[in-house]
Design a protein around this motif. Structure first.
Motif, PDB file in Angstrom:
ATOM      1  N   SER A 188       2.694   2.413 -10.703  1.00  6.46           N
ATOM      2  CA  SER A 188       1.636   2.160 -10.204  1.00  6.46           C
ATOM      3  C   SER A 188       0.415   2.300  -9.205  1.00  6.46           C
ATOM      4  N   GLY A 189       0.233   3.946  -8.880  1.00  9.67           N
ATOM      5  CA  GLY A 189      -0.635   4.651  -7.799  1.00  9.67           C
ATOM      6  C   GLY A 189      -0.420   4.313  -6.221  1.00  9.67           C
ATOM      7  N   LEU A 190       1.084   3.521  -6.371  1.00 12.42           N
ATOM      8  CA  LEU A 190       1.654   3.596  -5.335  1.00 12.42           C
ATOM      9  C   LEU A 190       1.931   4.822  -4.670  1.00 12.42           C
ATOM     10  N   PRO A 191       1.579   5.183  -3.299  1.00 13.65           N
ATOM     11  CA  PRO A 191       2.380   6.482  -2.366  1.00 13.65           C
ATOM     12  C   PRO A 191       4.051   6.013  -2.050  1.00 13.65           C
ATOM     13  N   PHE A 192       4.695   6.802  -2.214  1.00 18.10           N
ATOM     14  CA  PHE A 192       6.184   6.707  -2.153  1.00 18.10           C
ATOM     15  C   PHE A 192       6.927   7.883  -1.640  1.00 18.10           C
ATOM     16  N   ILE A 233       7.719  12.798  -4.786  1.00 16.23           N
ATOM     17  CA  ILE A 233       7.571  12.060  -3.428  1.00 16.23           C
ATOM     18  C   ILE A 233       6.837  12.804  -2.927  1.00 16.23           C
ATOM     19  N   GLN A 234       6.052  11.832  -2.256  1.00 16.91           N
ATOM     20  CA  GLN A 234       4.428  12.354  -1.021  1.00 16.91           C
ATOM     21  C   GLN A 234       5.021  12.507  -0.044  1.00 16.91           C
ATOM     22  N   PHE A 235       6.870  12.067   0.602  1.00 16.98           N
ATOM     23  CA  PHE A 235       6.916  12.912   1.888  1.00 16.98           C
ATOM     24  C   PHE A 235       9.025  12.606   1.985  1.00 16.98           C
ATOM     25  N   GLN A 294       0.638  -0.993   0.056  1.00 19.59           N
ATOM     26  CA  GLN A 294      -0.295  -0.246   0.898  1.00 19.59           C
ATOM     27  C   GLN A 294       1.364   0.958  -0.299  1.00 19.59           C
ATOM     28  N   GLY A 295       2.066   1.679   0.325  1.00 13.81           N
ATOM     29  CA  GLY A 295       2.578   2.794   0.335  1.00 13.81           C
ATOM     30  C   GLY A 295       4.710   2.219  -0.364  1.00 13.81           C
ATOM     31  N   VAL A 296       5.170   2.527  -0.367  1.00 14.93           N
ATOM     32  CA  VAL A 296       6.872   2.733  -0.310  1.00 14.93           C
ATOM     33  C   VAL A 296       7.142   3.477   0.346  1.00 14.93           C
ATOM     34  N   ALA A 297       8.140   3.117   1.114  1.00 14.26           N
ATOM     35  CA  ALA A 297       9.872   3.664   1.206  1.00 14.26           C
ATOM     36  C   ALA A 297      11.029   3.942   0.853  1.00 14.26           C
ATOM     37  N   LEU A 298      11.712   5.034   0.314  1.00 13.97           N
ATOM     38  CA  LEU A 298      12.723   4.224  -0.092  1.00 13.97           C
ATOM     39  C   LEU A 298      13.988   5.477   0.793  1.00 13.97           C
ATOM     40  N   ASP A 299      15.430   4.523   0.570  1.00  6.10           N
ATOM     41  CA  ASP A 299      16.216   4.618   1.443  1.00  6.10           C
ATOM     42  C   ASP A 299      16.818   6.101   0.287  1.00  6.10           C
ATOM     43  N   LEU A 300      17.921   6.896   0.561  1.00  4.78           N
ATOM     44  CA  LEU A 300      18.107   8.409  -0.496  1.00  4.78           C
ATOM     45  C   LEU A 300      19.664   7.632  -1.254  1.00  4.78           C
ATOM     46  N   ASP A 301      20.691   7.803   0.197  1.00  5.34           N
ATOM     47  CA  ASP A 301      22.146   7.875  -0.107  1.00  5.34           C
ATOM     48  C   ASP A 301      22.803   5.701  -0.348  1.00  5.34           C
TER      49      ASP A 301
END
Length: 234
Positions: free
Chosen positions: A116-120, A144-146, A19-26
């Protein structure tokens, strides 16, 4: 038995609905780890020490003050972590003016996420100003959403606080959140949060282990990773 139940690490569709995705950056979205290596090397060279792979490995994924404390404890430095961090940030800020290199497959991955329509969003241990700068320089901040950073948590990775906060920000159960990480500390945080953790090791992650990861992918363009987006809520 549910046909979707899978063994961590095999890359099959997770039994849980995403239902959602969180991504690291570095090291995950951008190749910033060489910059951190240069910063660490300069910091320690000024103090008569040598920066090593082992030190970088222990620091990866930790917020600034905690990362500096790793150096202080390991080398018995007399600096305060806050002072060392300020010096580190000055060095890093100067290097960022030259820009950073996106990781392979970054833009197609963002396109796939949007399709995909998933918030991330991004959940990084970096300072907000640096993460925001990198994302804006590359035209990604508004996609990005956040954006969560090391300033939003008290405990750094491998503690799960960052990804529990990400799930809360998305308004979903952590079990229904896909997390992408490159380091073992970050992946451990994602696993501890109960999320669907995917590790994408970079060249800077040699020797890292990813117990509990659903998948260890070859890159952001790995077809197995893209296939996970089909498990989103209908």
């Amino acid at each position: 038995m549910d046909d979707n139940v899978d063994t961590p690490g095999n890359g099959q569709r997770p039994a849980r609905t995403l239902q959602g995705v969180a991504l690291d950056l570095d090291g995950l979205l951008f190749d910033t780890e060489p910059l951190y290596w240069q910063v660490g090397s300069q910091l320690l060279d000024r103090r008569g020490h040598r920066f090593t792979d082992q030190l970088q490995r222990r620091m990866m994924g930790r917020p600034g003050v905690q990362a500096m404390q790793v150096l202080i404890d390991a080398l018995q430095l007399t600096d305060l972590p806050e002072t060392l961090l300020e010096e580190s940030n000055d060095l890093y800020a100067e290097m960022l003016t030259q820009g950073v290199t996106p990781m392979r497959g970054l833009l197609p991955w963002f396109d796939a996420l949007e399709a995909s329509g998933l918030p991330f969003g991004v959940a990084t241990s970096s300072l907000h100003r640096f993460a925001d700068q990198i994302l804006r320089q590359n035209g990604l901040r508004d996609r990005i959403q956040f954006l969560l950073t090391g300033e939003d948590v008290r405990k750094g990775k491998p503690d799960p606080e960052m990804y529990l906060l990400a799930a809360n920000t998305l308004g979903i159960d952590p079990a229904n959140m896909l997390v992408l990480e490159d380091s073992e500390n970050g992946c451990a945080a994602a696993v501890a949060a109960g999320s669907v953790a995917v590790a994408i090791p970079g060249v800077h992650c040699e020797g890292h282990a990813y117990p509990g990861a659903h998948l260890v992918a070859d890159g952001l363009d790995d077809a197995r990773l893209l296939g996970l987006l089909t498990t989103k809520a209908g």
